[in-house]
Design an enzyme around this catalytic site. Structure first.
Site, mmCIF file in Angstrom:
data_model
loop_
_atom_site.group_PDB
_atom_site.id
_atom_site.type_symbol
_atom_site.label_atom_id
_atom_site.label_comp_id
_atom_site.label_asym_id
_atom_site.label_seq_id
_atom_site.Cartn_x
_atom_site.Cartn_y
_atom_site.Cartn_z
ATOM 1 N N ASP A 19 -14.386 -119.803 -24.616
ATOM 2 C CA ASP A 19 -14.861 -121.000 -24.339
ATOM 3 C C ASP A 19 -16.559 -121.078 -24.685
ATOM 4 O OD1 ASP A 19 -12.338 -121.545 -23.451
ATOM 5 O OD2 ASP A 19 -13.007 -122.096 -21.408
ATOM 6 N N LYS A 87 -7.457 -125.709 -25.195
ATOM 7 C CA LYS A 87 -6.730 -125.749 -23.935
ATOM 8 C C LYS A 87 -7.329 -126.760 -23.057
ATOM 9 C CE LYS A 87 -9.488 -121.759 -22.273
ATOM 10 N NZ LYS A 87 -10.277 -122.418 -20.844
ATOM 11 N N CYS A 122 -13.690 -120.019 -15.900
ATOM 12 C CA CYS A 122 -12.619 -119.677 -17.031
ATOM 13 C C CYS A 122 -12.505 -118.088 -17.002
ATOM 14 C CB CYS A 122 -12.834 -120.324 -18.154
ATOM 15 S SG CYS A 122 -12.775 -121.975 -18.022
#
Length: 211
Positions: A19, A87, A122
């Site tokens: 990310d 996602k 994450c």
């Protein structure tokens, strides 16, 4: 008797890039240092033929992977990218990634090394899911960060306790290679020298004094 061929210490490594997106650029502590380390890791993966898995979190709202990494992902390293997917789940441990990961494995599960953001969300959830699935997990302290700097040390301590190895990019690269007799050694030495200033900047920005 001829000497045995040099063996890498890691037999099935994989890089997870979590990310690293445009909208986070101004929000993440020392974001540019995370990008520097990730860029170095992509170059090392290209030299060592290590597969790469990339995710974005809600790309429509938070933007794509930053342009400087996109260039590397689309050029020489593109052939190594096994998954590049969006996602909503915080963890990268999603079918689009795990299905591709399983295809690279034979008798031994991958040694997963993680860079990206945010360290306490994450990255943590990805590492915990991979550990629960029986994988060896390495988190690069010079390659992860969060919006709040103080979250990072707490996250890394938790991941150590859970069984992940917290290390640095240079240490991991050399450990992966494992032998100066390896054919890729000169390339890796050149990479380490060329990125020396970036490595120092990332270490000073992301590690000192919290680790």
């Amino acid at each position: 008797m001829a000497s045995p061929a040099p063996q890498r210490r890691f037999q099935n490594p994989a890089l997870f890039i979590c990310d690293i997106q445009e909208k986070f650029r101004s929000a993440i502590f020392e974001f540019d240092k995370v990008v520097l380390t990730t860029s170095k890791m992509l170059r090392a993966c290209a030299a060592l033929q290590i597969p790469v898995y990339v995710t974005t979190q809600n790309r429509a709202r938070l933007g794509d992977t930053v342009a400087e990494l996109q260039a590397q992902l689309q050029e020489g390293g593109g052939r190594l990218v096994r998954a590049n997917t969006d996602k909503t789940r915080f963890s990268m441990w999603i079918p689009a990634v795990t299905s591709q990961l399983a295809e690279t494995e034979t008798k031994k599960k991958s040694e997963i090394v993680i860079v990206g953001i945010e360290a306490h969300i994450c990255v943590t959830q990805t590492a915990l899911d991979a550990l629960a699935a029986g994988y060896s997990v390495y988190v690069l302290a010079d390659g992860v960060s969060s919006c709040n700097r103080d979250e990072v040390g707490v996250a890394l301590a938790r991941l150590r306790a859970a069984g992940a190895v917290v290390t640095t990019s240079e240490s991991w690269i050399y450990e992966c290679l494992g032998d100066a007799a390896a054919a890729e050694f000169k390339t890796i030495v050149g990479l380490v020298k060329e990125t020396g200033r970036d490595t120092k900047a990332a270490l000073e920005g992301l590690l000192s004094p919290r680790i």
